[in-house]
Design a protein around this motif. Structure first.
Motif, PDB file in Angstrom:
ATOM      1  N   ASN A   1     -23.274   8.467 -54.018  1.00  0.00           N
ATOM      2  CA  ASN A   1     -22.746   9.639 -53.345  1.00  0.00           C
ATOM      3  C   ASN A   1     -22.662  10.769 -54.370  1.00  0.00           C
ATOM      4  O   ASN A   1     -21.858  10.706 -55.292  1.00  0.00           O
ATOM      5  CB  ASN A   1     -21.374   9.330 -52.749  1.00  0.00           C
ATOM      6  N   GLU A   2     -23.475  11.784 -54.212  1.00  0.00           N
ATOM      7  CA  GLU A   2     -23.522  12.895 -55.165  1.00  0.00           C
ATOM      8  C   GLU A   2     -22.382  13.882 -54.993  1.00  0.00           C
ATOM      9  O   GLU A   2     -22.206  14.772 -55.820  1.00  0.00           O
ATOM     10  CB  GLU A   2     -24.856  13.631 -55.050  1.00  0.00           C
ATOM     11  N   LEU A   3     -21.616  13.747 -53.912  1.00  0.00           N
ATOM     12  CA  LEU A   3     -20.458  14.615 -53.675  1.00  0.00           C
ATOM     13  C   LEU A   3     -19.212  13.739 -53.507  1.00  0.00           C
ATOM     14  O   LEU A   3     -18.728  13.536 -52.402  1.00  0.00           O
ATOM     15  CB  LEU A   3     -20.660  15.486 -52.431  1.00  0.00           C
ATOM     16  N   PRO A   4     -18.692  13.238 -54.623  1.00  0.00           N
ATOM     17  CA  PRO A   4     -17.534  12.334 -54.548  1.00  0.00           C
ATOM     18  C   PRO A   4     -16.214  13.083 -54.397  1.00  0.00           C
ATOM     19  O   PRO A   4     -15.429  13.197 -55.340  1.00  0.00           O
ATOM     20  CB  PRO A   4     -17.611  11.583 -55.872  1.00  0.00           C
ATOM     21  N   PHE A   5     -15.977  13.620 -53.214  1.00  0.00           N
ATOM     22  CA  PHE A   5     -14.713  14.294 -52.965  1.00  0.00           C
ATOM     23  C   PHE A   5     -13.588  13.273 -53.097  1.00  0.00           C
ATOM     24  O   PHE A   5     -13.793  12.080 -52.894  1.00  0.00           O
ATOM     25  CB  PHE A   5     -14.687  14.922 -51.571  1.00  0.00           C
ATOM     26  N   ARG A   6     -12.409  13.769 -53.431  1.00  0.00           N
ATOM     27  CA  ARG A   6     -11.257  12.876 -53.592  1.00  0.00           C
ATOM     28  C   ARG A   6     -10.581  12.671 -52.244  1.00  0.00           C
ATOM     29  O   ARG A   6     -10.095  13.618 -51.630  1.00  0.00           O
ATOM     30  CB  ARG A   6     -10.291  13.447 -54.609  1.00  0.00           C
ATOM     31  N   LEU A   7     -10.554  11.429 -51.823  1.00  0.00           N
ATOM     32  CA  LEU A   7      -9.925  11.068 -50.564  1.00  0.00           C
ATOM     33  C   LEU A   7      -8.438  11.381 -50.605  1.00  0.00           C
ATOM     34  O   LEU A   7      -7.744  11.035 -51.551  1.00  0.00           O
ATOM     35  CB  LEU A   7     -10.111   9.568 -50.308  1.00  0.00           C
ATOM     36  N   ASN A   8      -7.967  12.037 -49.567  1.00  0.00           N
ATOM     37  CA  ASN A   8      -6.540  12.291 -49.404  1.00  0.00           C
ATOM     38  C   ASN A   8      -6.068  11.355 -48.290  1.00  0.00           C
ATOM     39  O   ASN A   8      -6.253  11.630 -47.105  1.00  0.00           O
ATOM     40  CB  ASN A   8      -6.293  13.758 -49.034  1.00  0.00           C
ATOM     41  N   ARG A   9      -5.495  10.224 -48.691  1.00  0.00           N
ATOM     42  CA  ARG A   9      -5.130   9.172 -47.742  1.00  0.00           C
ATOM     43  C   ARG A   9      -4.088   9.639 -46.718  1.00  0.00           C
ATOM     44  O   ARG A   9      -4.218   9.371 -45.528  1.00  0.00           O
ATOM     45  CB  ARG A   9      -4.631   7.941 -48.485  1.00  0.00           C
ATOM     46  N   LYS A  10      -3.055  10.315 -47.182  1.00  0.00           N
ATOM     47  CA  LYS A  10      -2.008  10.760 -46.248  1.00  0.00           C
ATOM     48  C   LYS A  10      -2.559  11.786 -45.260  1.00  0.00           C
ATOM     49  O   LYS A  10      -2.248  11.749 -44.068  1.00  0.00           O
ATOM     50  CB  LYS A  10      -0.806  11.306 -47.016  1.00  0.00           C
ATOM     51  N   LYS A  11      -3.384  12.700 -45.759  1.00  0.00           N
ATOM     52  CA  LYS A  11      -3.984  13.690 -44.871  1.00  0.00           C
ATOM     53  C   LYS A  11      -4.912  13.014 -43.862  1.00  0.00           C
ATOM     54  O   LYS A  11      -4.902  13.359 -42.674  1.00  0.00           O
ATOM     55  CB  LYS A  11      -4.751  14.727 -45.696  1.00  0.00           C
ATOM     56  N   THR A  12      -5.679  12.037 -44.317  1.00  0.00           N
ATOM     57  CA  THR A  12      -6.569  11.316 -43.413  1.00  0.00           C
ATOM     58  C   THR A  12      -5.765  10.618 -42.324  1.00  0.00           C
ATOM     59  O   THR A  12      -6.155  10.626 -41.147  1.00  0.00           O
ATOM     60  CB  THR A  12      -7.444  10.316 -44.187  1.00  0.00           C
ATOM     61  N   HIS A  13      -4.618  10.057 -42.682  1.00  0.00           N
ATOM     62  CA  HIS A  13      -3.735   9.434 -41.694  1.00  0.00           C
ATOM     63  C   HIS A  13      -3.318  10.466 -40.648  1.00  0.00           C
ATOM     64  O   HIS A  13      -3.354  10.200 -39.443  1.00  0.00           O
ATOM     65  CB  HIS A  13      -2.519   8.833 -42.402  1.00  0.00           C
TER      66      HIS A  13
END
Length: 183
Positions: free
Chosen positions: A3-15
């Motif tokens: 994955n050439e665009l490794p954005f940082r997952l925001n777990r709480k926001k995704t929830h």
């Protein structure tokens, strides 16, 4: 392919994003519609604003691209739940399959930006009335999915987010900064 665009997952926001989509129908919503709405919002926001809504990693699965962490949440995976501290979703029985979820509280909109909500509203409008086959068709022929699915090594290979970016110059710019962008 990495994955050439490794954005940082925001777990709480995704929830909260999962809750936002799941709360759109009081009687519960199927996993597939929730996940495809999030996919569509992430792709739109990535192309319009230079970052996805969630930062989730996408995997190529049998029925198209799937946001991996959001998928773990809707399946009520214990590790996903532990990582956000709670999961305000319940599984509803529907015949012999349990693929419906219901939000048990309203989403915390303080974690979503104005553009996040715009992208989610747009995508909800595009996805809410589609059949399973229509939802599948939205991204089944997308180059990002086809590249991975044609050469898959598992049932859920990681997709390259760069393949979702339509503008070449934006794609190259994001390759330099994606890992530092807070979603």
């Amino acid at each position: 392919m990495p994955n050439e665009l490794p954005f940082r997952l925001n777990r709480k926001k995704t929830h909260e994003v999962v809750l936002w989509v799941a709360s759109k129908h009081e009687g519960g919503m199927d996993y597939y519609r929730v996940l495809k709405t999030i996919l569509d919002a992430d792709v739109y926001h990535l192309n319009e604003y230079g970052r996805p809504v969630t930062g989730d990693e996408y995997v190529a699965m049998r029925y198209g691209p799937v946001p991996d962490f959001a998928y773990q949440l809707v399946k009520l995976d214990p590790l996903a739940i532990e990582s956000v501290g709670e999961v305000a979703l319940e599984r509803l029985s529907h015949g012999h399959k349990d693929f419906l979820i219901k939000a048990t509280r309203a989403p915390d909109l303080k974690l979503l930006s104005e553009s996040d909500i715009e992208a989610l509203e747009r995508s909800w409008g595009r996805c809410k009335d589609k059949t399973f086959d229509q939802l599948h068709a939205m991204y089944a022929d997308h180059v990002a999915y086809k590249k991975v699915w044609a050469n898959k090594t598992t049932d859920a290979d990681v997709m390259n987010m760069a393949d979702f970016v339509e503008d070449d110059s934006l794609r190259e710019e994001l390759k330099e900064v994606a890992s530092r962008i807070q979603v």
